[in-house]
Design an enzyme around this catalytic site. Structure first.
Site, short mmCIF file in Angstrom:
data_model
loop_
_atom_site.label_atom_id
_atom_site.label_comp_id
_atom_site.label_asym_id
_atom_site.label_seq_id
_atom_site.Cartn_x
_atom_site.Cartn_y
_atom_site.Cartn_z
N LYS A 1 2.57 -2.92 5.83
CA LYS A 1 2.73 -2.78 4.39
C LYS A 1 4.15 -2.38 4.01
CE LYS A 1 -1.28 -4.22 3.29
NZ LYS A 1 -1.41 -5.51 2.57
N TYR B 1 -1.18 -0.49 10.24
CA TYR B 1 -1.30 -0.93 8.85
C TYR B 1 -0.06 -0.54 8.06
CZ TYR B 1 -3.49 -1.54 4.24
OH TYR B 1 -3.79 -1.94 2.96
N SER C 1 0.85 -1.18 0.00
CA SER C 1 0.00 0.00 0.00
C SER C 1 0.89 1.23 0.00
CB SER C 1 -0.90 0.01 1.24
OG SER C 1 -1.56 1.25 1.39
#
Length: 294
Positions: free
Chosen positions: A163, A159, A145
Site C-alpha cells: 500500500k 500489506y 491504506s
C-alpha cells in the site's frame, strides 16, 4: 471532473466491499459501470443486483495480478461502451504472512505484490493511454491504506509495503499526467477513517495455486469478528466506517479533483505528523503501531 450520466466507470474488486459500494454510487450518479473481480459467483450476484436497480452493467471475471486478464478487461470495456472515464484500481488482498519478515513465506509477498501493486500498474497501462487519447475528462483512483500509505503496522508488513507502493505509484502518475497536460486526473484513496467490514480478511479463499504457501500456517486465519473480539478484550476501541461513506468520498474527490482521498481523522493526522517529525528530526520511529492484525 464532472461526473455525468452516460459516462463509464471501471471498478476492480467490485463484487463486494468498497468496490461494490463505489460501483453502486457511480450507478446512482447515472454512470455505466464495468465490474471486475476474481470471484465469479459473487461478481454475477453483484451485477444482477445492480441491474435490478436499473444500472447499465458489464461484468468481467478478472485476476488483476495477471496482465493479460487486465488487458482483456480493457478490451471488453471498450467493446461494450466505447469509452472509460473513471478507473478505480481497487482490488486487493491480505498476504496471510505470519511472524517477522525474516520468517515470511516468499509466496505471501509474491501474491500480495501481484494483486496490490502489479494489479494497479496493469490497470494504469491497460486504460490510461486510451483515456488520455480520447481527449475526454477522466480520473484514476488507486486504493491504498493507512497501513503503509501513512505508516506501517509492523504485524501486517507485507500489506503495508504494497500500500505504500500504491501511494508512490499514484504520486508519480499524478505528476506525469499533469506534465502531459492530460485531461485525466489521479487520486489515492485511504478508506476509513475507521476499520471496514470487507472481504479482505478472507482473502485466502481466492489465493491462486501458483502462490500457494510453501509451508502451512502455524495458526488459523483470524476472521474480522475474532480480531474485533481480541481488540475489545485488550481494551482497544473498535469503530467501523460504512463502505458507502468511502464511496461518497471517492465521488466527491473526483468532482473536486482532489489527490488525497483521506478522510478527516485525528488519529491519521497524528500519525502523519509523528512520522514527518521523526524524519525531519532524524529520530527513531517511535510512532509505529504494534497491535496485531494478522
Amino acid at each position: 471532473m464532472r461526473l455525468e450520466a452516460g459516462q463509464v466507470a471501471v471498478v476492480t474488486g467490485a463484487a463486494s466491499g468498497i468496490g461494490l459500494a463505489m460501483a453502486r454510487r457511480f450507478a446512482a450518479e447515472g454512470l455505466k459501470v464495468v465490474l471486475a473481480d476474481v470471484e465469479e459467483a459473487a461478481l454475477d450476484k453483484a451485477a444482477a443486483a445492480l441491474r435490478a436497480d436499473g444500472a447499465d452493467v458489464h461484468a468481467r471475471v478478472t485476476d488483476v495480478g495477471e496482465r493479460d486478464q487486465v488487458m482483456d478487461l480493457a478490451e471488453s470495456a471498450y467493446r461494450a461502451y466505447g469509452a472509460v472515464h473513471v478507473l478505480c484500481n481497487n482490488a486487493g488482498v491480505g498476504s496471510g504472512a505470519e511472524g517477522p519478515v525474516w520468517e515470511h513465506d516468499p509466496n505471501d509477498w509474491a501474491w500480495a505484490l501481484a494483486v496490490n501493486v502489479w494489479g494497479v500498474f496493469h490497470g494504469v497501462q491497460a486504460f490510461v493511454p486510451r483515456m488520455i487519447a480520447s481527449g475526454e475528462p477522466g480520473h484514476v483512483v488507486n486504493t491504498s491504506s493507512g497501513d503503509g500509505g501513512i505508516a506501517p503496522l509492523p504485524t501486517a508488513s507485507v500489506y503495508a509495503v504494497t500500500k505504500a507502493a500504491v501511494v508512490t505509484l499514484t504520486e508519480s502518475l499524478y505528476a506525469q499526467l499533469r506534465a502531459e497536460h492530460a485531461r485525466v486526473g489521479a487520486s489515492v484513496l485511504f478508506p476509513g477513517p475507521h476499520m471496514l467490514r470487507t472481504g479482505l480478511w478472507e482473502s485466502y479463499r481466492n489465493r491462486p495455486a501458483r502462490y500457494a504457501k510453501r509451508r502451512p500456517r502455524r495458526t488459523p486465519y483470524r476472521s474480522l469478528a475474532q480480531w474485533e473480539t481480541a481488540m475489545r478484550a485488550a481494551g482497544r476501541e473498535v469503530r467501523f466506517t460504512p463502505v458507502e461513506e468511502v464511496a461518497g468520498l471517492v465521488v466527491d474527490g473526483i468532482r473536486a479533483g482532489r489527490f488525497w482521498l483521506l478522510p478527516p481523522s485525528e488519529d491519521s493526522d497524528a500519525r502523519i505528523r509523528a512520522r514527518a517529525r521523526s524524519m525531519l528530526e532524524r529520530a527513531n520511529p517511535s510512532y509505529l503501531e504494534t497491535f496485531v492484525l494478522d
